[in-house]
Design a protein around this motif. Structure first.
Motif, short mmCIF file in Angstrom:
data_model
loop_
_atom_site.label_atom_id
_atom_site.label_comp_id
_atom_site.label_asym_id
_atom_site.label_seq_id
_atom_site.Cartn_x
_atom_site.Cartn_y
_atom_site.Cartn_z
N ARG A 115 0.76 -1.19 0.09
CA ARG A 115 0.18 0.09 0.08
C ARG A 115 0.90 1.34 -0.05
O ARG A 115 0.06 2.20 -0.20
N TRP A 169 6.31 -16.59 7.35
CA TRP A 169 4.87 -16.56 7.75
C TRP A 169 4.52 -17.27 9.15
O TRP A 169 4.10 -16.77 9.89
N PHE B 24 -10.79 -2.93 3.78
CA PHE B 24 -9.75 -3.45 4.60
C PHE B 24 -8.76 -3.89 3.69
O PHE B 24 -7.55 -3.76 3.90
N ALA B 25 -8.96 -4.52 2.70
CA ALA B 25 -8.00 -5.34 1.75
C ALA B 25 -7.47 -3.89 1.04
O ALA B 25 -6.04 -3.84 0.91
N VAL B 104 -4.61 -10.03 -0.14
CA VAL B 104 -4.25 -9.08 0.82
C VAL B 104 -4.60 -9.09 2.41
O VAL B 104 -4.22 -9.14 3.19
N CYS B 106 -6.19 -11.62 3.65
CA CYS B 106 -5.76 -12.56 4.30
C CYS B 106 -4.56 -12.40 5.30
O CYS B 106 -4.25 -12.55 6.52
N LEU B 107 -3.57 -11.74 4.63
CA LEU B 107 -2.42 -11.25 5.27
C LEU B 107 -2.81 -10.18 6.36
O LEU B 107 -2.16 -10.32 7.61
N GLU B 108 -3.41 -9.30 6.19
CA GLU B 108 -4.15 -8.15 7.15
C GLU B 108 -4.90 -9.10 8.37
O GLU B 108 -4.25 -8.75 9.31
N GLY B 110 -4.19 -12.28 9.31
CA GLY B 110 -2.94 -13.07 9.89
C GLY B 110 -2.03 -12.28 10.77
O GLY B 110 -1.78 -12.42 11.86
N VAL B 111 -1.77 -10.94 10.47
CA VAL B 111 -1.00 -10.13 11.33
C VAL B 111 -1.87 -9.63 12.31
O VAL B 111 -1.21 -9.47 13.50
N GLU B 112 -2.99 -9.05 12.04
CA GLU B 112 -3.70 -8.85 13.22
C GLU B 112 -4.05 -9.75 14.19
O GLU B 112 -4.21 -9.60 15.39
N TRP B 169 1.34 -15.81 0.87
CA TRP B 169 2.12 -14.65 0.74
C TRP B 169 2.65 -14.13 -0.40
O TRP B 169 2.30 -13.16 -0.72
N ALA B 172 0.17 -12.62 -2.83
CA ALA B 172 -0.37 -11.29 -2.25
C ALA B 172 0.54 -10.39 -2.38
O ALA B 172 0.51 -9.13 -2.72
#
Lengths: 213, 213, 213, 213
Positions: A115, A169, B24-25, B104, B106-108, B110-112, B169, B172
């Motif tokens: 982003r 990951w 969100f994405a 993306v 999914c990544l968000e 996972g990190v959250e 990963w 994305a």
DNA sequence: GATGAATGAGGCTTCATTCAT
DNA sequence: AATGAATGAAGCCTCATTCAT
């Protein structure tokens, strides 16, 4: 007022980056305030802005430092006598030794790269550097007769990247992940791609000892 | 009757989740405002709070829905006649067909999950479900004689997870990633672990026993 | 739809006022939501607005009902044979018997009266009614020879009001306040003002019995 | 030195409290916005939060300052040669001299004390300090032979408190209240409790002149 | 250079009121 | 009549950034 000695300046910059790294890893870029970082670095809020002109710049600075380190560490691989072993060592370093908080930071950087143009450029440039580097490494090893892959080296590099990303990951996201349990298998997979002969996953060191036998 | 029919309620909830997902994405959880989501869903800001009592709850709702879908899709694997093919299809679905913005997300999530307890629980619960599910699947397939792995099925499941995570990963994060170029190799790796005949994916332990022979 | 029977309507109105009273006393006018009141009254939010067209109107309704009751209770004093005893009984009622939550409500109403014209008018009208009423009561008692005050009856009424207000305030604000410990003294003070003879705090009943002796 | 001198800081804090006092008195705690106060104090909204971390804290700050002042003023009574006269003076100060807006503020604080723990503690602590202080004052005066009460000094203190509260309430709530018309009577009542001899409501100063006669 | 107080735009959330059903 | 979902204007608070000292 005498200007600060460059070495002092550089040291303070590093301290700020260290503090930022810790904060960002713990709370993420957007939940971390500039004040958090200043406090963490033992520096005033105003001083922060002397070293980084904005939060954006600080994030970019973190990405830059983190990726540079990766790039440097990757560069060390070129001289390794046993490629698979060296890659395994590097993987082990990142997956086992590095503290947990750095792991989450990598994810944060990767997601931000989607982003944030500045971070994206840093991220992708290193990523490409590493990917190309692996391909070249493999290419050279094949030319030297150290490996005999059945696949395009470019593809092998990409599969290796996928494996590395996956480890990255999972070690960050899964608190129960036992890296040591899968590393041998993953290295065997890599070995298998590089030398898909009878003894598929044999490592280079093993083969050379055989040769000498 | 002013009370909306449950179906209408559910539909509106879905619309809000759809809008939230898109926002969100695109911008990440923390750069997305509640107003953005409301506008995206074509509802008023107040209405958002009828369906989700806070932004946190909305994020959890997104994680919940996304993970549930994954869980459901995974569950479909159980009945597949050809396991490797089915897994390949699933991987293809996620890696090729699904729109970029979902990736993306999914990544968000996972990190959250590393920082938000609610999301973390949802995330880890599904993750464990899938991991355990794969191990069981492999176990059953071995009992039926459909596969003959040399490795602990638990380890195979974990390596598969690492491969899957890596694909997740990379697709994305890397706009140039060509999933189709690596999928065959990755499936071959999986196949090799499940049926290490040919000697393709032979594990180190086997080889070492051969060496001793 | 048949219109609700007036008696049902009135009952529901009372229930709403009861619920509002409880909520307002507990949390104050401005921290109480219309939803709180509706829930408390077992009524839908929409129904609330059938009975009171706004929150303001509901507050005024509460003030109205509360003050009316005071006015009615005061009116009962007129017929009491022993004035001081009757006032004492009324004071006791408000200070000892009434539940704590109603006490705070009075304060809330009084404070609101300073800022809300509608409530202010209700409040001041009852206040004046009571004040004037006391003056008249005393005037009449003097004409009848039941009391022999040295002071202007208007002033006595005001001092009585101050005493009453003080009791009101303190019982609401001070959880340790022991009304019973001060009531006799306060009544003696009142008695002393009405009949400032040698025996200062003598009540009328005592005096009359003396007279008869 | 960007750090403000403590005196400057304190001065600005006072200005904010002044503005808050005015707003709160006019509109009440809950109808006053933080922006109102900031504007009133001539500072930005953000600056408000430098001095008070929340609206709650600002309300507590107001309560604290207001009550402290009362406590200080009460403490001055201890040295007064004529107790009744000094109390009368204090009462007059609060009832006549003080601006109307401060009066309503006291009510607001008292009511808030019922619901807000922080304010409640401040409020009750000062209240108890004053109540106890009066009892001690009276006790000492009795020991010195300056007064000869027939009642428990604790009870006298409480009745005095009720009288004070009543004056407080009424002067705030009743725009027509004529404090000067009732003060002599109220002081006479106090005098009567402290020296319930023949001339009940005699003040100390009167008595001492008699003594000298 | 260094400091941290000040700024104010903007975010999340609440809630009185309306209105379609 | 009754219901409760929807609305959107405000309110509280945060925080990146600036700037006077």
């Amino acid at each position: 007022m005498p200007r600060l000695k460059p070495s002092t300046q550089a040291a303070r910059r590093e301290r700020i980056l260290d503090a930022a790294e810790a904060c960002f890893a713990r709370a993420g870029f957007h939940r971390t305030t500039m004040q958090d970082i200043a406090s963490g670095a033992g520096v005033s809020l105003g001083a922060l802005y002397v070293y980084f002109k904005s939060k954006e710049a600080l994030i970019a600075g973190i990405a830059e430092r983190d990726r540079s380190k990766l790039q440097r560490e990757f560069a060390g691989l070129a001289d390794a006598p046993d490629l698979v072993a060296a890659i395994g060592k590097l993987g082990e370093h990142y997956t086992v030794e590095e503290p947990q908080y750095k792991r989450v930071l990598c994810l944060e950087i990767g997601v931000e790269a989607t982003r944030n143009e500045a971070v994206g450029q840093i991220f992708r440039s290193v990523d490409r550097f590493v990917l190309d580097g692996f391909a070249q490494l493999f290419e050279r090893a094949r030319a030297d007769g150290r490996i005999a892959p059945a696949l395009d080296t470019r593809t092998i590099a990409m599969v290796l990247a996928v494996l590395g990303d996956g480890l990255f990951w999972r070690r960050a996201i899964d608190p129960d992940f036992d890296a040591k349990a899968v590393m041998p298998t993953i290295l065997a997979i890599l070995g298998g791609m590089l030398n898909p002969t009878g003894a598929a996953a044999q490592t280079q060191s093993e083969r050379s000892s055989e040769t000498h036998a």
